[in-house]
Scaffold this motif. Structure first.
Motif, PDB file in Angstrom:
ATOM      1  N   ALA A  50      24.418  71.691  58.153  1.00 24.90           N
ATOM      2  CA  ALA A  50      23.983  70.407  58.707  1.00 24.90           C
ATOM      3  C   ALA A  50      22.586  70.033  58.210  1.00 24.90           C
ATOM      4  CB  ALA A  50      24.024  70.449  60.227  1.00 24.90           C
ATOM      5  N   SER A  51      21.688  71.015  58.161  1.00 30.13           N
ATOM      6  CA  SER A  51      20.322  70.751  57.692  1.00 30.13           C
ATOM      7  C   SER A  51      20.307  70.352  56.226  1.00 30.13           C
ATOM      8  CB  SER A  51      19.443  71.991  57.889  1.00 30.13           C
ATOM      9  OG  SER A  51      19.335  72.318  59.247  1.00 30.13           O
ATOM     10  N   ALA A  52      21.077  71.060  55.411  1.00 25.65           N
ATOM     11  CA  ALA A  52      21.142  70.747  53.985  1.00 25.65           C
ATOM     12  C   ALA A  52      21.721  69.347  53.766  1.00 25.65           C
ATOM     13  CB  ALA A  52      21.983  71.792  53.254  1.00 25.65           C
ATOM     14  N   LEU A  53      22.755  69.012  54.527  1.00 23.15           N
ATOM     15  CA  LEU A  53      23.343  67.681  54.408  1.00 23.15           C
ATOM     16  C   LEU A  53      22.364  66.598  54.860  1.00 23.15           C
ATOM     17  CD1 LEU A  53      26.956  68.456  55.641  1.00 23.15           C
ATOM     18  CD2 LEU A  53      26.281  67.816  53.306  1.00 23.15           C
ATOM     19  N   LYS A  54      21.658  66.843  55.948  1.00 22.64           N
ATOM     20  CA  LYS A  54      20.677  65.867  56.448  1.00 22.64           C
ATOM     21  C   LYS A  54      19.626  65.568  55.382  1.00 22.64           C
ATOM     22  CE  LYS A  54      18.405  63.419  59.532  1.00 22.64           C
ATOM     23  NZ  LYS A  54      18.868  62.068  59.818  1.00 22.64           N
ATOM     24  N   GLN A  55      19.108  66.617  54.739  1.00 21.34           N
ATOM     25  CA  GLN A  55      18.095  66.434  53.689  1.00 21.34           C
ATOM     26  C   GLN A  55      18.651  65.644  52.510  1.00 21.34           C
ATOM     27  OE1 GLN A  55      14.834  67.168  53.747  1.00 21.34           O
ATOM     28  NE2 GLN A  55      15.187  67.745  55.873  1.00 21.34           N
ATOM     29  N   TYR A 160      35.048  78.425  46.464  1.00 18.11           N
ATOM     30  CA  TYR A 160      33.686  78.732  46.042  1.00 18.11           C
ATOM     31  C   TYR A 160      33.249  80.063  46.638  1.00 18.11           C
ATOM     32  CZ  TYR A 160      33.584  73.781  44.807  1.00 18.11           C
ATOM     33  OH  TYR A 160      33.857  72.547  44.264  1.00 18.11           O
ATOM     34  N   PHE A 161      32.788  80.973  45.784  1.00 18.92           N
ATOM     35  CA  PHE A 161      32.253  82.251  46.237  1.00 18.92           C
ATOM     36  C   PHE A 161      31.306  82.777  45.177  1.00 18.92           C
ATOM     37  CE2 PHE A 161      36.331  82.818  44.237  1.00 18.92           C
ATOM     38  CZ  PHE A 161      36.116  83.815  43.305  1.00 18.92           C
ATOM     39  N   GLY A 162      30.453  83.699  45.567  1.00 16.72           N
ATOM     40  CA  GLY A 162      29.477  84.250  44.631  1.00 16.72           C
ATOM     41  C   GLY A 162      28.233  83.389  44.571  1.00 16.72           C
ATOM     42  N   GLU A 163      27.584  83.397  43.425  1.00 15.18           N
ATOM     43  CA  GLU A 163      26.333  82.663  43.237  1.00 15.18           C
ATOM     44  C   GLU A 163      26.615  81.301  42.611  1.00 15.18           C
ATOM     45  OE1 GLU A 163      23.307  83.777  44.309  1.00 15.18           O
ATOM     46  OE2 GLU A 163      24.459  85.415  45.194  1.00 15.18           O
ATOM     47  N   VAL A 164      27.308  80.451  43.329  1.00 12.00           N
ATOM     48  CA  VAL A 164      27.673  79.133  42.807  1.00 12.00           C
ATOM     49  C   VAL A 164      27.268  78.050  43.803  1.00 12.00           C
ATOM     50  CG1 VAL A 164      29.620  80.055  41.485  1.00 12.00           C
ATOM     51  CG2 VAL A 164      29.995  79.193  43.799  1.00 12.00           C
ATOM     52  N   ASP A 165      27.452  76.827  43.384  1.00 10.06           N
ATOM     53  CA  ASP A 165      27.237  75.686  44.265  1.00 10.06           C
ATOM     54  C   ASP A 165      28.593  75.150  44.719  1.00 10.06           C
ATOM     55  OD1 ASP A 165      24.586  75.968  43.614  1.00 10.06           O
ATOM     56  OD2 ASP A 165      24.432  74.095  42.483  1.00 10.06           O
ATOM     57  N   CYS A 166      28.651  74.728  45.958  1.00  5.51           N
ATOM     58  CA  CYS A 166      29.837  74.063  46.501  1.00  5.51           C
ATOM     59  C   CYS A 166      29.659  72.565  46.233  1.00  5.51           C
ATOM     60  CB  CYS A 166      29.952  74.343  47.998  1.00  5.51           C
ATOM     61  SG  CYS A 166      31.292  73.462  48.793  1.00  5.51           S
ATOM     62  N   HIS A 167      30.524  72.008  45.406  1.00  2.00           N
ATOM     63  CA  HIS A 167      30.422  70.604  45.030  1.00  2.00           C
ATOM     64  C   HIS A 167      31.203  69.737  46.013  1.00  2.00           C
ATOM     65  CE1 HIS A 167      28.513  71.726  41.296  1.00  2.00           C
ATOM     66  NE2 HIS A 167      29.461  72.641  41.134  1.00  2.00           N
ATOM     67  N   LEU A 168      30.513  68.779  46.601  1.00  2.95           N
ATOM     68  CA  LEU A 168      31.130  67.833  47.526  1.00  2.95           C
ATOM     69  C   LEU A 168      31.213  66.475  46.827  1.00  2.95           C
ATOM     70  CD1 LEU A 168      29.260  68.895  50.789  1.00  2.95           C
ATOM     71  CD2 LEU A 168      31.517  69.611  49.976  1.00  2.95           C
ATOM     72  N   HIS A 169      32.343  66.200  46.227  1.00  2.00           N
ATOM     73  CA  HIS A 169      32.521  64.973  45.459  1.00  2.00           C
ATOM     74  C   HIS A 169      32.430  63.745  46.343  1.00  2.00           C
ATOM     75  CE1 HIS A 169      34.682  67.054  41.850  1.00  2.00           C
ATOM     76  NE2 HIS A 169      33.602  67.688  42.234  1.00  2.00           N
ATOM     77  N   SER A 170      32.899  63.851  47.582  1.00  2.00           N
ATOM     78  CA  SER A 170      32.909  62.693  48.483  1.00  2.00           C
ATOM     79  C   SER A 170      31.508  62.196  48.797  1.00  2.00           C
ATOM     80  CB  SER A 170      33.634  63.039  49.783  1.00  2.00           C
ATOM     81  OG  SER A 170      32.924  64.049  50.496  1.00  2.00           O
ATOM     82  N   LEU A 171      30.525  63.080  48.724  1.00  2.00           N
ATOM     83  CA  LEU A 171      29.138  62.724  49.040  1.00  2.00           C
ATOM     84  C   LEU A 171      28.240  62.769  47.807  1.00  2.00           C
ATOM     85  CD1 LEU A 171      28.838  64.750  52.355  1.00  2.00           C
ATOM     86  CD2 LEU A 171      29.285  62.289  52.109  1.00  2.00           C
ATOM     87  N   ASN A 172      28.819  63.128  46.662  1.00  2.00           N
ATOM     88  CA  ASN A 172      28.084  63.222  45.410  1.00  2.00           C
ATOM     89  C   ASN A 172      26.884  64.167  45.526  1.00  2.00           C
ATOM     90  OD1 ASN A 172      27.687  62.641  42.694  1.00  2.00           O
ATOM     91  ND2 ASN A 172      26.317  60.929  43.138  1.00  2.00           N
ATOM     92  N   LEU A 173      27.150  65.380  46.035  1.00  2.00           N
ATOM     93  CA  LEU A 173      26.088  66.371  46.159  1.00  2.00           C
ATOM     94  C   LEU A 173      26.669  67.768  46.097  1.00  2.00           C
ATOM     95  CD1 LEU A 173      26.122  67.676  49.289  1.00  2.00           C
ATOM     96  CD2 LEU A 173      25.205  65.437  49.815  1.00  2.00           C
ATOM     97  N   SER A 174      25.760  68.731  45.959  1.00  2.00           N
ATOM     98  CA  SER A 174      26.158  70.140  45.912  1.00  2.00           C
ATOM     99  C   SER A 174      25.329  70.938  46.898  1.00  2.00           C
ATOM    100  CB  SER A 174      25.947  70.716  44.508  1.00  2.00           C
ATOM    101  OG  SER A 174      26.817  70.112  43.597  1.00  2.00           O
ATOM    102  N   LEU A 175      25.947  71.982  47.452  1.00  2.00           N
ATOM    103  CA  LEU A 175      25.257  72.911  48.346  1.00  2.00           C
ATOM    104  C   LEU A 175      25.386  74.315  47.755  1.00  2.00           C
ATOM    105  CD1 LEU A 175      26.605  71.751  51.836  1.00  2.00           C
ATOM    106  CD2 LEU A 175      24.466  71.089  50.726  1.00  2.00           C
ATOM    107  N   PRO A 176      24.270  74.947  47.400  1.00  2.00           N
ATOM    108  CA  PRO A 176      24.357  76.328  46.921  1.00  2.00           C
ATOM    109  C   PRO A 176      24.860  77.253  48.027  1.00  2.00           C
ATOM    110  CG  PRO A 176      22.203  75.362  46.436  1.00  2.00           C
ATOM    111  CD  PRO A 176      22.907  74.429  47.361  1.00  2.00           C
ATOM    112  N   LEU A 177      25.748  78.160  47.682  1.00  2.00           N
ATOM    113  CA  LEU A 177      26.236  79.102  48.679  1.00  2.00           C
ATOM    114  C   LEU A 177      25.096  79.935  49.256  1.00  2.00           C
ATOM    115  CD1 LEU A 177      29.034  78.128  47.843  1.00  2.00           C
ATOM    116  CD2 LEU A 177      29.782  80.487  47.973  1.00  2.00           C
ATOM    117  N   ALA A 178      24.080  80.205  48.467  1.00  2.00           N
ATOM    118  CA  ALA A 178      22.917  80.946  48.968  1.00  2.00           C
ATOM    119  C   ALA A 178      22.250  80.189  50.117  1.00  2.00           C
ATOM    120  CB  ALA A 178      21.917  81.195  47.842  1.00  2.00           C
ATOM    121  N   GLU A 179      22.261  78.874  50.066  1.00  2.00           N
ATOM    122  CA  GLU A 179      21.677  78.058  51.136  1.00  2.00           C
ATOM    123  C   GLU A 179      22.605  78.031  52.357  1.00  2.00           C
ATOM    124  OE1 GLU A 179      19.750  73.576  51.584  1.00  2.00           O
ATOM    125  OE2 GLU A 179      20.363  74.304  49.609  1.00  2.00           O
ATOM    126  N   ILE A 180      23.894  77.949  52.122  1.00  2.00           N
ATOM    127  CA  ILE A 180      24.859  77.944  53.225  1.00  2.00           C
ATOM    128  C   ILE A 180      24.773  79.243  54.021  1.00  2.00           C
ATOM    129  CG2 ILE A 180      27.336  78.046  53.758  1.00  2.00           C
ATOM    130  CD1 ILE A 180      27.754  76.036  51.432  1.00  2.00           C
TER     131      ILE A 180
END
Length: 187
Positions: A50-55, A160-180
């Motif tokens: 939620a915090s990452a999405l808010k930012q 998505y697993f490992g050291e990758v980013d989770c790509h959210l096409h609907s919002l045009n953004l990515s969340l690194p799994l390390a941040e999640i």
């Protein structure tokens, strides 16, 4: 006074009844289900997302919401409390009780809800015309399953697993799994 033991409510009766309750309840086709508390890791991961999405959504018409706001799925006669959801729909801004048009829904798995989150709840969520992506977050496996709606109204899994980013096409953004999974101890 009505209690949770009453097996069937109308949606209107449920909304009025739940406002008088100290605990949250989900509602599916007239039946009421009490929500239980979450473990700390579940709350931390939900907050991280939620915090990452808010930012990342600041300055856009999209807003992230946490588990204290209901989601109405009219086609399933249901109200749920997703862990995190995002709505970009202007009609959702004025409703203080629930959201109807999410673009993204996130459920963080727990032992008691995993099967339902993958099955019946996802089936209900797919009835939302606005929904473009559904994330299932598995803390123990450090994995995010992103189900993305295709133009043909099918749902395609992106794992998505490992050291990758989770790509959210609907919002045009990515969340690194390390941040999640930040602040989650490895076992």
């Amino acid at each position: 006074m009505q209690t949770a033991e009453r097996l069937h409510f109308s949606a209107t009766d449920f909304l009025a009844w739940e406002e008088t309750q100290t605990e949250k309840h989900e509602f599916v086709a007239g039946e009421v289900f009490a929500m239980t508390g979450a473990r700390q890791d579940h709350v931390v991961v939900s907050l991280n997302i939620a915090s990452a999405l808010k930012q990342r959504l600041r300055g856009t018409p999209c807003r992230p919401y946490i588990a204290d706001l209901k989601l109405k799925v009219e086609a399933a006669e249901a109200f749920f409390y997703p862990d995190v959801m995002v709505s970009c729909h202007p009609g959702d801004l004025g409703n203080q009780q629930y959201i109807c048009n999410p673009t993204l829904i996130v459920e963080v798995l727990s032992d008691s809800t995993a099967a339902y989150d993958r099955g019946g709840k996802f089936a209900a969520y797919r009835k939302l015309a606005s929904l473009q992506e559904y994330l299932i977050v598995d803390i123990d496996a450090r994995r995010v399953e992103c189900f993305r709606r295709t133009p043909d109204n099918d749902w395609l899994l992106h794992d998505y697993f490992g050291e990758v980013d989770c790509h959210l096409h609907s919002l045009n953004l990515s969340l690194p799994l390390a941040e999640i999974f930040e602040d989650i101890e490895t076992t």
